[in-house]
Design a protein around this motif. Sequence first.
Motif, PDB file in Angstrom:
ATOM      1  N   UNK A  49       1.283  -1.058  -0.060  1.00 27.52           N
ATOM      2  CA  UNK A  49      -0.300   0.499  -0.707  1.00 27.52           C
ATOM      3  C   UNK A  49       0.888   1.268   0.020  1.00 27.52           C
ATOM      4  N   UNK A  50       0.104   2.268  -0.084  1.00 32.00           N
ATOM      5  CA  UNK A  50       1.008   4.137  -0.144  1.00 32.00           C
ATOM      6  C   UNK A  50       1.468   4.504   1.578  1.00 32.00           C
ATOM      7  N   UNK A  51       0.780   3.612   1.911  1.00 30.77           N
ATOM      8  CA  UNK A  51       1.280   4.424   3.332  1.00 30.77           C
ATOM      9  C   UNK A  51       2.570   3.588   3.865  1.00 30.77           C
ATOM     10  N   UNK A  55       5.984   5.175   4.232  1.00 28.60           N
ATOM     11  CA  UNK A  55       6.605   4.974   5.887  1.00 28.60           C
ATOM     12  C   UNK A  55       7.921   3.766   5.653  1.00 28.60           C
ATOM     13  N   UNK A  58      10.715   6.265   4.081  1.00 30.87           N
ATOM     14  CA  UNK A  58      11.154   7.749   5.425  1.00 30.87           C
ATOM     15  C   UNK A  58      12.515   7.093   5.817  1.00 30.87           C
TER      16      UNK A  58
ATOM     17  N   UNK B  21       4.088  18.343   6.996  1.00 25.53           N
ATOM     18  CA  UNK B  21       4.701  16.868   6.158  1.00 25.53           C
ATOM     19  C   UNK B  21       3.994  16.162   5.366  1.00 25.53           C
ATOM     20  N   UNK B  25       3.814  14.242   1.656  1.00 26.60           N
ATOM     21  CA  UNK B  25       3.515  12.623   1.213  1.00 26.60           C
ATOM     22  C   UNK B  25       2.205  13.416   0.727  1.00 26.60           C
ATOM     23  N   UNK B  58      -4.472   2.529  -1.103  1.00 32.33           N
ATOM     24  CA  UNK B  58      -3.756   3.613  -0.166  1.00 32.33           C
ATOM     25  C   UNK B  58      -3.135   3.688   0.849  1.00 32.33           C
ATOM     26  N   UNK B  59      -4.119   2.257   1.925  1.00 30.43           N
ATOM     27  CA  UNK B  59      -3.586   1.702   2.725  1.00 30.43           C
ATOM     28  C   UNK B  59      -3.969   2.217   3.924  1.00 30.43           C
ATOM     29  N   UNK B  60      -3.840   2.562   4.933  1.00 32.94           N
ATOM     30  CA  UNK B  60      -3.792   3.055   6.242  1.00 32.94           C
ATOM     31  C   UNK B  60      -2.598   3.742   6.612  1.00 32.94           C
ATOM     32  N   UNK B  61      -3.520   5.299   6.399  1.00 30.84           N
ATOM     33  CA  UNK B  61      -2.276   6.919   6.227  1.00 30.84           C
ATOM     34  C   UNK B  61      -1.533   6.749   8.220  1.00 30.84           C
ATOM     35  N   UNK B  63      -0.601   5.037   9.837  1.00 34.97           N
ATOM     36  CA  UNK B  63       0.519   3.929   9.866  1.00 34.97           C
ATOM     37  C   UNK B  63       1.464   4.838  10.034  1.00 34.97           C
ATOM     38  N   UNK B  64       1.126   5.978   8.546  1.00 36.61           N
ATOM     39  CA  UNK B  64       2.836   6.630   7.930  1.00 36.61           C
ATOM     40  C   UNK B  64       2.593   8.643   9.257  1.00 36.61           C
ATOM     41  N   UNK B  68       4.003  11.996  13.022  1.00 31.81           N
ATOM     42  CA  UNK B  68       4.028  13.042  12.448  1.00 31.81           C
ATOM     43  C   UNK B  68       3.184  14.297  13.366  1.00 31.81           C
TER      44      UNK B  68
END
Lengths: 110, 271
Positions: A49-51, A55, A58, B21, B25, B58-61, B63-64, B68
């Motif tokens: 997934x993008x996330x 991550x 980074x 940030x 992204x 996209x998944x779980x944002x 998480x990232x 931040x």
Amino acid sequence: MDHASVLTPDLVRGNIDTMILKTLLQGDHYGYRIAKMIAAGSDGQYEPKEATLYSSLRRLEANGWVEPYWGDETQGGRRKYYKITAAGRHAHTASKAQWERAKSLLDTLL
Amino acid sequence: MTHRIDTLLDELFAPYQGLAPAQELRAEIRLDLIERFQDLLATGVEESAALDTVRKSVGNLQEILSDLQEEHMADASRPAPAPAPPGLTQFNASVLRNADLRGVMVEQGNFKASQLRGADFTDAVLRGASFKASDLTDAIFDGADLTGADLASANAKNGSFKGTNLTYARLSHAALRNADLSSAVLVGTQIKFADLRGALFDGNTLTGVAFDGANLTGASFRGTSLTHVSFRHVSRRSVGSMAFGGTTMDRLTYTLLTANGGRPSGDITIL
């Protein structure tokens, strides 16, 4: 095999850093291309997934294992490309060796 | 066509507005999603199905972005912006019963979930400090500066807050039974759903204070001036038992106070 929503256990996802390093060994790429190459390399069984992808990128950047730079696209917005560093190549070799050891250990344990 | 992607991103990034940030992204992910969308359409996938696939990619944002966001929240300006001073600020889960902390300066101090029963914070400077869920029974904050402090869910039964500055402080769900808040400064203070039975607000000037859902049975507002104070969902019985006398309030406050049909007794002047 457009977008793999097939099983992606933590065991697989947990190795995303190494997968990205492996992908970048073949050349510099931007996010979507990296995801697509991982998907193609797994015959569509796994696509991050993008996330998960960003991550990891980074993290890799913070470790000094990849280096981003801007592409020179003139249409559709400039892309950020990621390049593997010498330290990144070492890290890939090391984690691959680590995986081989873990694999043979798990083979005896499971 | 890219507007479909931008709409999707607006939705996904809505919780992170103002987080720089996250905008970086977003810009990076945006190009990925556009390319993915175009690839799918090029292979003959119907538009709404393609958009659905894009959304799932996209998944779980969280998480990232959660890290931040935490960093950002720590920097974000508050009603009382004050950087944490050098020195000790972490006292969470401490046992400081009956401690003598008069005049201490612990801005942004963390006293969460601490045992501070009977502690004496007279004239202490505690701007932006957190006492969330702490035991402050019988604690003394007379003359202390608690601007922007968080006392949500604290137990401050019989606490003394005489002349305490509680501007923009949060005391919602706190236990303040029989607490003495006479002459305290209450501006924009949140005291929702608090237990304020028998609490004293005598001689105060209350501005923009929210008492919504609080239990104010027997609370005293003698000589108090109230402006834009909210008493929503305060029971009729509470309102009838509150002690007024020489109290002044604006029309709005009076209307909110009596909206549940409660009849306040005592001498109230409506300005």
